[in-house]
Design an enzyme around this catalytic site. Structure first.
Site, PDB file in Angstrom:
ATOM      1  N   SER A   1      11.164  -5.955  -7.054  1.00 36.52           N
ATOM      2  CA  SER A   1      11.457  -5.650  -5.656  1.00 36.52           C
ATOM      3  C   SER A   1      10.659  -6.576  -4.757  1.00 36.52           C
ATOM      4  O   SER A   1       9.462  -6.776  -4.963  1.00 36.52           O
ATOM      5  CB  SER A   1      11.097  -4.187  -5.367  1.00 36.52           C
ATOM      6  OG  SER A   1      11.301  -3.901  -3.997  1.00 36.52           O
TER       7      SER A   1
ATOM      8  N   CYS B   1       6.183   1.868 -13.061  1.00 40.61           N
ATOM      9  CA  CYS B   1       6.128   1.101 -11.812  1.00 40.61           C
ATOM     10  C   CYS B   1       4.785   0.373 -11.793  1.00 40.61           C
ATOM     11  O   CYS B   1       3.738   0.998 -11.914  1.00 40.61           O
ATOM     12  CB  CYS B   1       6.254   2.068 -10.632  1.00 40.61           C
ATOM     13  SG  CYS B   1       6.077   1.257  -9.035  1.00 40.61           S
TER      14      CYS B   1
ATOM     15  N   CYS C   1      -1.932  -5.347  -0.208  1.00 44.41           N
ATOM     16  CA  CYS C   1      -0.743  -6.133   0.140  1.00 44.41           C
ATOM     17  C   CYS C   1      -0.947  -6.758   1.507  1.00 44.41           C
ATOM     18  O   CYS C   1      -1.431  -6.096   2.427  1.00 44.41           O
ATOM     19  CB  CYS C   1       0.490  -5.230   0.162  1.00 44.41           C
ATOM     20  SG  CYS C   1       2.033  -6.130   0.464  1.00 44.41           S
TER      21      CYS C   1
ATOM     22  N   CYS D   1       6.909   5.979  -3.596  1.00 46.93           N
ATOM     23  CA  CYS D   1       7.038   4.671  -2.942  1.00 46.93           C
ATOM     24  C   CYS D   1       6.231   4.631  -1.659  1.00 46.93           C
ATOM     25  O   CYS D   1       6.329   5.527  -0.821  1.00 46.93           O
ATOM     26  CB  CYS D   1       8.488   4.402  -2.572  1.00 46.93           C
ATOM     27  SG  CYS D   1       9.588   4.410  -3.960  1.00 46.93           S
TER      28      CYS D   1
ATOM     29  N   CYS E   1       3.951  -3.896   6.300  1.00 44.83           N
ATOM     30  CA  CYS E   1       5.149  -3.189   6.750  1.00 44.83           C
ATOM     31  C   CYS E   1       4.676  -1.901   7.423  1.00 44.83           C
ATOM     32  O   CYS E   1       3.761  -1.233   6.933  1.00 44.83           O
ATOM     33  CB  CYS E   1       6.064  -2.871   5.569  1.00 44.83           C
ATOM     34  SG  CYS E   1       6.654  -4.355   4.718  1.00 44.83           S
TER      35      CYS E   1
ATOM     36  N   CYS F   1       4.307   1.521   5.334  1.00 45.83           N
ATOM     37  CA  CYS F   1       3.790   1.507   3.956  1.00 45.83           C
ATOM     38  C   CYS F   1       2.261   1.593   3.931  1.00 45.83           C
ATOM     39  O   CYS F   1       1.579   0.803   4.574  1.00 45.83           O
ATOM     40  CB  CYS F   1       4.254   0.242   3.243  1.00 45.83           C
ATOM     41  SG  CYS F   1       3.707   0.156   1.521  1.00 45.83           S
TER      42      CYS F   1
ATOM     43  N   GLU G   1      -2.858   0.501  -8.783  1.00 45.85           N
ATOM     44  CA  GLU G   1      -2.233   1.674  -9.377  1.00 45.85           C
ATOM     45  C   GLU G   1      -0.934   1.311 -10.094  1.00 45.85           C
ATOM     46  O   GLU G   1      -0.244   0.367  -9.714  1.00 45.85           O
ATOM     47  CB  GLU G   1      -1.958   2.715  -8.293  1.00 45.85           C
ATOM     48  CG  GLU G   1      -3.263   3.271  -7.732  1.00 45.85           C
ATOM     49  CD  GLU G   1      -3.100   4.176  -6.530  1.00 45.85           C
ATOM     50  OE1 GLU G   1      -3.911   5.094  -6.397  1.00 45.85           O
ATOM     51  OE2 GLU G   1      -2.176   3.984  -5.727  1.00 45.85           O
TER      52      GLU G   1
ATOM     53  N   GLY H   1       1.669  -4.468  -3.624  1.00 44.65           N
ATOM     54  CA  GLY H   1       1.728  -5.913  -3.490  1.00 44.65           C
ATOM     55  C   GLY H   1       3.129  -6.484  -3.431  1.00 44.65           C
ATOM     56  O   GLY H   1       4.116  -5.791  -3.667  1.00 44.65           O
TER      57      GLY H   1
ATOM     58  N   SER I   1      13.938  -5.488  -0.235  1.00 46.76           N
ATOM     59  CA  SER I   1      13.534  -4.520   0.785  1.00 46.76           C
ATOM     60  C   SER I   1      14.090  -4.974   2.129  1.00 46.76           C
ATOM     61  O   SER I   1      13.568  -5.892   2.751  1.00 46.76           O
ATOM     62  CB  SER I   1      12.003  -4.434   0.847  1.00 46.76           C
ATOM     63  OG  SER I   1      11.517  -3.712  -0.263  1.00 46.76           O
TER      64      SER I   1
HETATM   65  N1  SAH Z   1       6.467  -5.759  -1.706  1.00 47.54           N
HETATM   66  C1  SAH Z   1       7.626  -5.392  -2.495  1.00 47.54           C
HETATM   67  C2  SAH Z   1       7.261  -4.413  -3.574  1.00 47.54           C
HETATM   68  C3  SAH Z   1       6.913  -3.010  -3.091  1.00 47.54           C
HETATM   69  S1  SAH Z   1       8.224  -2.017  -3.567  1.00 47.54           S
HETATM   70  C4  SAH Z   1       8.717  -4.881  -1.576  1.00 47.54           C
HETATM   71  O1  SAH Z   1       8.437  -4.651  -0.411  1.00 47.54           O
HETATM   72  O2  SAH Z   1       9.866  -4.781  -1.993  1.00 47.54           O
HETATM   73  C5  SAH Z   1       7.959  -0.563  -2.755  1.00 47.54           C
HETATM   74  C6  SAH Z   1       9.229  -0.081  -2.069  1.00 47.54           C
HETATM   75  O3  SAH Z   1       8.898   1.137  -1.399  1.00 47.54           O
HETATM   76  C7  SAH Z   1       9.660  -1.052  -0.992  1.00 47.54           C
HETATM   77  O4  SAH Z   1      11.048  -1.054  -0.828  1.00 47.54           O
HETATM   78  C8  SAH Z   1       8.974  -0.470   0.191  1.00 47.54           C
HETATM   79  O5  SAH Z   1       9.496  -0.919   1.404  1.00 47.54           O
HETATM   80  C9  SAH Z   1       9.188   1.013  -0.026  1.00 47.54           C
HETATM   81  N2  SAH Z   1       8.260   1.827   0.760  1.00 47.54           N
HETATM   82  C10 SAH Z   1       7.115   1.440   1.341  1.00 47.54           C
HETATM   83  N3  SAH Z   1       6.531   2.465   2.005  1.00 47.54           N
HETATM   84  C11 SAH Z   1       7.321   3.531   1.828  1.00 47.54           C
HETATM   85  C12 SAH Z   1       7.256   4.898   2.239  1.00 47.54           C
HETATM   86  N4  SAH Z   1       6.237   5.362   2.956  1.00 47.54           N
HETATM   87  N5  SAH Z   1       8.254   5.725   1.865  1.00 47.54           N
HETATM   88  C13 SAH Z   1       9.270   5.276   1.114  1.00 47.54           C
HETATM   89  N6  SAH Z   1       9.385   4.012   0.679  1.00 47.54           N
HETATM   90  C14 SAH Z   1       8.435   3.139   1.040  1.00 47.54           C
END
Ligand code: SAH
Length: 362
Positions: free
Chosen positions: A203, A105, A112, A345, A116, A119, A92, A171, A226
């Site tokens: 990021s 974005c 991925c 996000c 986390c 996520c 996406e 990812g 992150s």
């Molecule tokens: N893998 C990279 C790129 C993804 S960026 C990274 O982790 O930085 C996506 C951003 O959204 C990251 O900071 C991630 O931690 C955050 N994110 C993930 N799940 C989320 C959620 N449910 N609500 C808000 N932010 C979230």
């Protein structure tokens, strides 16, 4: 055997291809400009190439962007694109209009591997790395579908809604280093997409060897890390990658990263209600980052049934931000965009029963 795709080829690859055919070197630059500056969809449209060369190229190569399978439009104007890639994986990209700029974005992996805890992308699992053309094609598609409207008068050559690109989709970009950096190079190149480095943000959770390498690239994007916790213990509970690339070393590497134009490194911090969102957490975070060339971007959790956490209360978000600001840390709060279509996000994943697609904007 399918023909190789011209779209996604680097300057070097195009130079080699042109030399192989005994064509003068400037032809490579012409093809590059058609691919990434004018972004034509077929070789036949490359008007300044001799006809025989166009035919030969069209026969030996394809020129292809990834296929859009679905579009979804949010009430707030955010538009989510679902691409179906060769082999069936889906990814996406998100278009986010704002008052004075437009943000795209983009994804770098299908799924991925990081898992986390908060996520959705991680919960859905990992399929594969994207190739450079699949990353570039997301940007090309969104840009093509959103030309600057003729109803907005502006001075010649001046874009009233400049593009921003955030590598914050599905990812972990630094686990797909080669393809990501190859795509970024073409995006930032003035002869290519022409997006200035300061308008591009990558990021990452902080894959240390790759981050080190990125810091030494001649053209570098902005960096967002992150972090999501004020200490290693809590971070480990939320992000398994902490085992491999620990908190202190990630912060230290991030602070050494040369941001375009001497800007600040961003630390992203997703606020999880009752987990990492108290004033005590904010103070600890400020203590760890205080006095550094860093800013904090707070992201209130975008909740989902599959995510075992709650969104923070608005009061907790305010108090957290206040505590950071009082401690002298620059802080911003990310507004959720496109939540209703699961485009915000952490919400990008394969959705069964996703909202009905809407036709492309005309
Ligand atoms: N893998 C990279 C790129 C993804 S960026 C990274 O982790 O930085 C996506 C951003 O959204 C990251 O900071 C991630 O931690 C955050 N994110 C993930 N799940 C989320 C959620 N449910 N609500 C808000 N932010 C979230």
């Amino acid at each position: 055997m399918s023909r190789p795709n011209l779209f996604g080829m680097s300057t070097g690859a195009l130079a080699a291809l042109v030399a192989e055919r005994g064509e003068p070197a400037f032809r490579a630059r012409q093809i590059y400009a058609w691919l990434y500056h004018r972004r034509v969809r077929e070789v036949g449209a490359m008007a300044n190439l001799p006809k025989p060369l166009r035919s030969a190229l069209a026969e030996a190569f394809e020129l292809r962007w990834p296929e859009v399978a679905e579009r979804a439009l949010s009430f707030d104007g955010t538009r989510k694109y679902l691409f179906r890639l060769d082999g069936g994986a889906t990814i996406e990209a998100v278009y986010i209009p704002e008052d004075d700029r437009r943000t795209i974005c983009i994804s770098t992996q299908a799924g991925c591997p990081l898992k986390c805890a908060f996520c959705l992308t991680g919960i859905a699992g990992y399929k594969r790395n994207l190739r450079a053309w699949e990353i570039l094609g997301q940007v090309a598609t969104v840009m093509e579908e959103h030309p600057v409207s003729a109803t907005h008068p502006h001075r010649r050559g001046e874009d009233p809604f400049p593009w921003n690109i955030v590598v914050m989709g599905m990812g972990e970009p630094l686990l797909n280093y080669e393809a990501t950096v190859e795509a970024l190079r073409i995006l930032m190149d003035e002869e290519g997409f022409g997006v200035p480095p300061r308008k591009l943000t990558l990021s990452t959770v902080g894959i240390l060897p790759a981050l080190e390498k990125l810091a030494h690239e001649p053209l570098r994007p902005n960096l967002a890390i992150s972090l999501h916790a004020p200490d290693p213990g809590l971070r480990r509970a939320l992000m398994p990658i902490e085992e491999k690339y620990p908190f202190d070393r990630v912060i230290e590497a991030a602070l050494r990263y040369p941001i375009p134009r001497g800007g600040l490194v961003t630390f992203e911090y997703v606020l999880l209600g009752g987990v990492n969102d108290t004033v005590a957490h904010a103070r600890e975070l400020a203590r760890r980052l205080g006095g550094q060339r860093a800013k904090v971007n707070l992201i209130p959790l975008n909740p989902a049934p599959e995510i075992p956490f709650q969104a923070p209360t608005p009061e907790a978000v305010d108090a957290f931000g206040q505590a950071l600001a009082t401690a002298g840390v620059t802080v911003s709060v990310r507004r959720p965009r496109g939540r209703d279509i699961l485009a915000a996000c952490g919400q990008l994943h394969l959705q069964k029963g996703a909202p009905a697609p809407v036709p492309a904007q005309t």
